[in-house]
Design an enzyme around this catalytic site. Structure first.
Site, PDB file in Angstrom:
ATOM      1  N   GLU A   1      -4.033 -11.488   0.334  1.00  0.00           N
ATOM      2  CA  GLU A   1      -4.383 -10.331  -0.503  1.00  0.00           C
ATOM      3  C   GLU A   1      -3.493 -10.433  -1.727  1.00  0.00           C
ATOM      4  OE1 GLU A   1      -6.725  -8.197   0.181  1.00  0.00           O
ATOM      5  OE2 GLU A   1      -7.141  -8.810   2.235  1.00  0.00           O
TER       6      GLU A   1
ATOM      7  N   CYS B   1      -2.106  -2.622  -6.080  1.00  0.00           N
ATOM      8  CA  CYS B   1      -2.922  -3.817  -6.314  1.00  0.00           C
ATOM      9  C   CYS B   1      -4.337  -3.435  -6.719  1.00  0.00           C
ATOM     10  CB  CYS B   1      -2.966  -4.660  -5.055  1.00  0.00           C
ATOM     11  SG  CYS B   1      -3.403  -3.686  -3.609  1.00  0.00           S
TER      12      CYS B   1
HETATM   13  P1  NAP Z   1       5.526 -11.531  -4.549  1.00  0.00           P
HETATM   14  O1  NAP Z   1       6.667 -11.773  -5.452  1.00  0.00           O
HETATM   15  O2  NAP Z   1       4.432 -12.514  -4.514  1.00  0.00           O
HETATM   16  O3  NAP Z   1       6.178 -11.367  -3.096  1.00  0.00           O
HETATM   17  C1  NAP Z   1       5.404 -11.017  -1.986  1.00  0.00           C
HETATM   18  C2  NAP Z   1       6.090 -11.457  -0.723  1.00  0.00           C
HETATM   19  O4  NAP Z   1       6.171 -12.884  -0.678  1.00  0.00           O
HETATM   20  C3  NAP Z   1       7.520 -10.959  -0.594  1.00  0.00           C
HETATM   21  O5  NAP Z   1       7.757 -10.610   0.750  1.00  0.00           O
HETATM   22  C4  NAP Z   1       8.349 -12.179  -0.999  1.00  0.00           C
HETATM   23  O6  NAP Z   1       9.605 -12.182  -0.419  1.00  0.00           O
HETATM   24  C5  NAP Z   1       7.495 -13.278  -0.419  1.00  0.00           C
HETATM   25  N1  NAP Z   1       7.687 -14.581  -1.044  1.00  0.00           N
HETATM   26  C6  NAP Z   1       7.973 -14.851  -2.343  1.00  0.00           C
HETATM   27  N2  NAP Z   1       7.987 -16.184  -2.543  1.00  0.00           N
HETATM   28  C7  NAP Z   1       7.721 -16.761  -1.348  1.00  0.00           C
HETATM   29  C8  NAP Z   1       7.595 -18.113  -0.911  1.00  0.00           C
HETATM   30  N3  NAP Z   1       7.781 -19.141  -1.744  1.00  0.00           N
HETATM   31  N4  NAP Z   1       7.305 -18.326   0.393  1.00  0.00           N
HETATM   32  C9  NAP Z   1       7.133 -17.299   1.248  1.00  0.00           C
HETATM   33  N5  NAP Z   1       7.233 -16.000   0.887  1.00  0.00           N
HETATM   34  C10 NAP Z   1       7.513 -15.737  -0.393  1.00  0.00           C
HETATM   35  O7  NAP Z   1       4.833 -10.119  -4.814  1.00  0.00           O
HETATM   36  P2  NAP Z   1       5.541  -8.711  -5.027  1.00  0.00           P
HETATM   37  O8  NAP Z   1       6.212  -8.769  -6.360  1.00  0.00           O
HETATM   38  O9  NAP Z   1       6.338  -8.303  -3.842  1.00  0.00           O
HETATM   39  O10 NAP Z   1       4.288  -7.736  -5.073  1.00  0.00           O
HETATM   40  C11 NAP Z   1       3.558  -7.443  -6.211  1.00  0.00           C
HETATM   41  C12 NAP Z   1       2.256  -8.197  -6.212  1.00  0.00           C
HETATM   42  O11 NAP Z   1       1.542  -7.977  -5.007  1.00  0.00           O
HETATM   43  C13 NAP Z   1       1.319  -7.738  -7.303  1.00  0.00           C
HETATM   44  O12 NAP Z   1       0.831  -8.864  -7.975  1.00  0.00           O
HETATM   45  C14 NAP Z   1       0.196  -7.015  -6.571  1.00  0.00           C
HETATM   46  O13 NAP Z   1      -1.059  -7.067  -7.212  1.00  0.00           O
HETATM   47  C15 NAP Z   1       0.176  -7.710  -5.273  1.00  0.00           C
HETATM   48  N6  NAP Z   1      -0.366  -6.829  -4.229  1.00  0.00           N
HETATM   49  C16 NAP Z   1      -1.568  -7.111  -3.690  1.00  0.00           C
HETATM   50  C17 NAP Z   1      -2.092  -6.296  -2.695  1.00  0.00           C
HETATM   51  C18 NAP Z   1      -3.432  -6.569  -2.080  1.00  0.00           C
HETATM   52  O14 NAP Z   1      -3.708  -5.987  -1.045  1.00  0.00           O
HETATM   53  N7  NAP Z   1      -4.249  -7.405  -2.640  1.00  0.00           N
HETATM   54  C19 NAP Z   1      -1.364  -5.189  -2.250  1.00  0.00           C
HETATM   55  C20 NAP Z   1      -0.125  -4.935  -2.825  1.00  0.00           C
HETATM   56  C21 NAP Z   1       0.367  -5.773  -3.813  1.00  0.00           C
HETATM   57  P3  NAP Z   1      10.897 -11.718  -1.259  1.00  0.00           P
HETATM   58  O15 NAP Z   1      10.655 -10.323  -1.685  1.00  0.00           O
HETATM   59  O16 NAP Z   1      11.994 -11.843  -0.288  1.00  0.00           O
HETATM   60  O17 NAP Z   1      10.999 -12.662  -2.430  1.00  0.00           O
END
Ligand code: NAP
Length: 525
Positions: free
Chosen positions: A255, A294
């Site tokens: 997602e 999101c």
């Molecule tokens: P993110 O930076 O992609 O991080 C998401 C998760 O992935 C965090 O738990 C992060 O851990 C982990 N992560 C980061 N790099 C990783 C890697 N190389 N390997 C494994 N895990 C990794 O996203 P965010 O900033 O938390 O969230 C915002 C984004 O989420 C927005 O773009 C939003 O649109 C999207 N979103 C989508 C939905 C949906 O349902 N489609 C819902 C909510 C949000 P750490 O925090 O420890 O780095």
């Protein structure tokens, strides 16, 4: 103080000084997290070997009962979750309710609908197929809960809902979970897991939490495991292409982010109820959770002749929304989650401004109420306008994950469909129109690139569930950029945690296996 991790049935603190969790209003450090030294391989092994069998020893109905108890345990601590939401996310009551109450509601919903699956151990799909002339040899498809663990990698914006919307279908399926909340807002998820563990509802190994980076979890997943990821498209690509994940064909649900749009129908005139309803919805989407959803509306596609009046109406409403410290009761819009997100929003905004004009916000010396701009992480709600949607690039591509939206003018249905499709796959699009022919043509033109289409006409009016609201009975997810995943949609969500297989064999054997199964058509009822 560091929040301990819960793995292999016990609480253990990560090594080192850890990472601080910050109050986005004051900039104060709240607590710390660390996953250093946590044996994730052993944690997953424990979940698979202890949690899985114990969960699958129960029927669907018994597991649904467990979800009901979890929902009660969470509801009993709701006030504390609001407190943590305020501290760690700068969430006001409405923001916190969206996440926390949404989480508890989703858990209760699955507890309720899960009972329909009754005493089954697996699911039987479709009718028996004769494979020999005498019908002695037949085929039957089944769906069985996977014997692995579900690894949840969650985004920072929904620490409560993100846990529950994934946990409920996995646990109902009989699959143990290991949740890794996003680091900046891990506290609330941690507290919820702590409350569930304390309530002693789940068997050992059924739930684990790791707070901190935990990147190497991907190197320890196996063929039977499921990864459910929510976050940015960039991280999604990294997870999908992890060598171990690829080699073992680990099932991954993504997602990701999304440039969602809302569409004003060509016939909707300023001053009408439908016009005002969309204005209200756009402002709500920009300001609730400071636009960190999101599903939030990022592009508002408006007939060219209405661009100015729509902008004026939205700007008037935005100017009444006070932005600042959510501890002040007059404040309606809080901060984004931290300084890094603030910088990322401002960077994205400056790109959008290259091809858009400013309608509201983005003041150079913006001063949030009761907060120090140096220490806090506020972004002033900003509405932009783009007259050349076809020539624009960033508008369709840059997700400013904050209180920002862009009005984009369109000329006719063909233009509109082409513009909406420039999102390259979105979670949701909404259509506000009374023109049934327009609605039909628009849905046919864009449905395949959107996970959800919300249609609002005058007969529906304000009874609609909301552009950004995800209701557990309906699908959440979207194709392409949005990740290609599917979540929720009632009991369909259980499909992610079940594996389809077919048994070709003697009719008697199939009848016996069928006796252990519940009809999979229940998933679609
Ligand atoms: P993110 O930076 O992609 O991080 C998401 C998760 O992935 C965090 O738990 C992060 O851990 C982990 N992560 C980061 N790099 C990783 C890697 N190389 N390997 C494994 N895990 C990794 O996203 P965010 O900033 O938390 O969230 C915002 C984004 O989420 C927005 O773009 C939003 O649109 C999207 N979103 C989508 C939905 C949906 O349902 N489609 C819902 C909510 C949000 P750490 O925090 O420890 O780095």
């Amino acid at each position: 103080m560091k929040l301990p991790n819960y793995v292999s049935g016990r609480w253990s603190e990560g090594h080192g000084t850890g990472e601080p969790l910050i109050d986005p209003v004051t900039g104060d450090e709240l607590t710390r997290i660390s996953s250093q030294g946590i044996d994730l391989d052993a944690a997953l092994q424990f979940a698979r070997s202890q949690g899985g069998p114990a969960l699958r020893g129960l029927t669907y109905a018994q597991r649904a009962e467990m979800l009901a108890k979890m929902a009660d345990a969470l509801a009993a601590n709701r006030d504390e979750y609001f407190r943590l939401s305020l501290l760690n996310l700068g969430a006001n009551q409405a923001d916190a309710s969206f996440d926390v109450d949404g989480a508890i509601y989703t858990m209760k919903y699955y507890a309720k609908i899960g009972r329909a699956l009754a005493e089954g151990k697996m699911l039987k799909e479709g009718a028996q197929m004769p494979l020999s002339k005498s019908n002695a040899f037949v085929g039957q498809h089944f769906l069985m809960p996977t014997k692995g663990a579900a690894v949840f990698i969650n985004a920072f914006n929904f620490p409560a809902w993100g846990l529950c919307e994934k946990a409920a279908p996995a646990l109902l399926s009989g699959v143990p979970i290991l949740v890794k909340p996003a680091s900046p807002t891990a506290w609330l998820t941690h507290r919820m897991v702590e409350d569930i563990v304390k309530a002693n509802i789940l068997p050992a190994g059924a739930i684990s939490i790791v707070c901190g980076s935990a990147r190497e979890a991907l190197d320890h997943v196996r063929e039977e495991d499921v990864i459910s990821f929510t976050g940015s498209a960039d991280t999604a690509a990294r997870i999908r292409s992890n060598a171990n994940v690829l080699r073992r064909s680990v099932r991954v649900n993504i997602e990701a982010d999304s440039i969602n749009s809302a569409i004003l129908g060509p016939e909707v005139a300023p001053g009408t109820d439908l016009f005002d309803l969309l204005v209200k919805e756009v402002v709500r989407e920009m300001t609730l959770k400071a636009g960190q959803k999101c599903t939030a509306i990022r592009r508002v596609l408006v007939p060219r002749q209405q661009l100015q009046s729509f902008g004026d109406a939205a700007a008037a409403l935005l100017s009444s929304m006070k932005v600042g410290n959510p501890r002040n009761p007059e404040v309606k819009v809080g901060p984004v989650v931290n300084k890094a997100q603030q910088s990322s929003c401002l960077e994205g905004l400056s790109k959008l401004k290259e091809e858009c004009s400013l309608v509201f916000g983005s003041e150079e010396h913006f001063q949030p109420i009761d907060a120090d701009p140096q220490k806090s992480a506020f972004v002033q709600p900003t509405l932009l306008s783009c007259k050349d949607g076809v020539g624009a690039k960033y508008v369709h591509d840059v997700e400013v994950f904050g209180p920002v939206a862009t009005l984009v003018s369109y000329d006719g249905l063909e233009d509109l469909v082409a513009l909406a499709r420039r999102g390259l796959g979105s979670l949701v699009v909404s259509l506000f129109s009374d023109d049934q022919d327009f609605i039909r043509q628009a849905v046919l033109g864009i449905g395949d690139l959107h996970g959800r289409v919300l249609v609002v006409d005058s007969t529906v009016g304000s009874q609609h569930t909301g552009h950004g609201n995800v209701v557990p009975s309906c699908m959440h997810g979207g194709p392409g950029r949005a990740g290609g995943g599917e979540e929720l949609a009632g009991l369909r969500a259980l499909m992610l945690y079940h594996r389809r297989f077919v048994v070709q064999g003697p009719a008697k054997c199939i009848a016996e296996l069928s006796g252990l199964s519940v009809d999979a058509s229940l998933l679609y009822s």
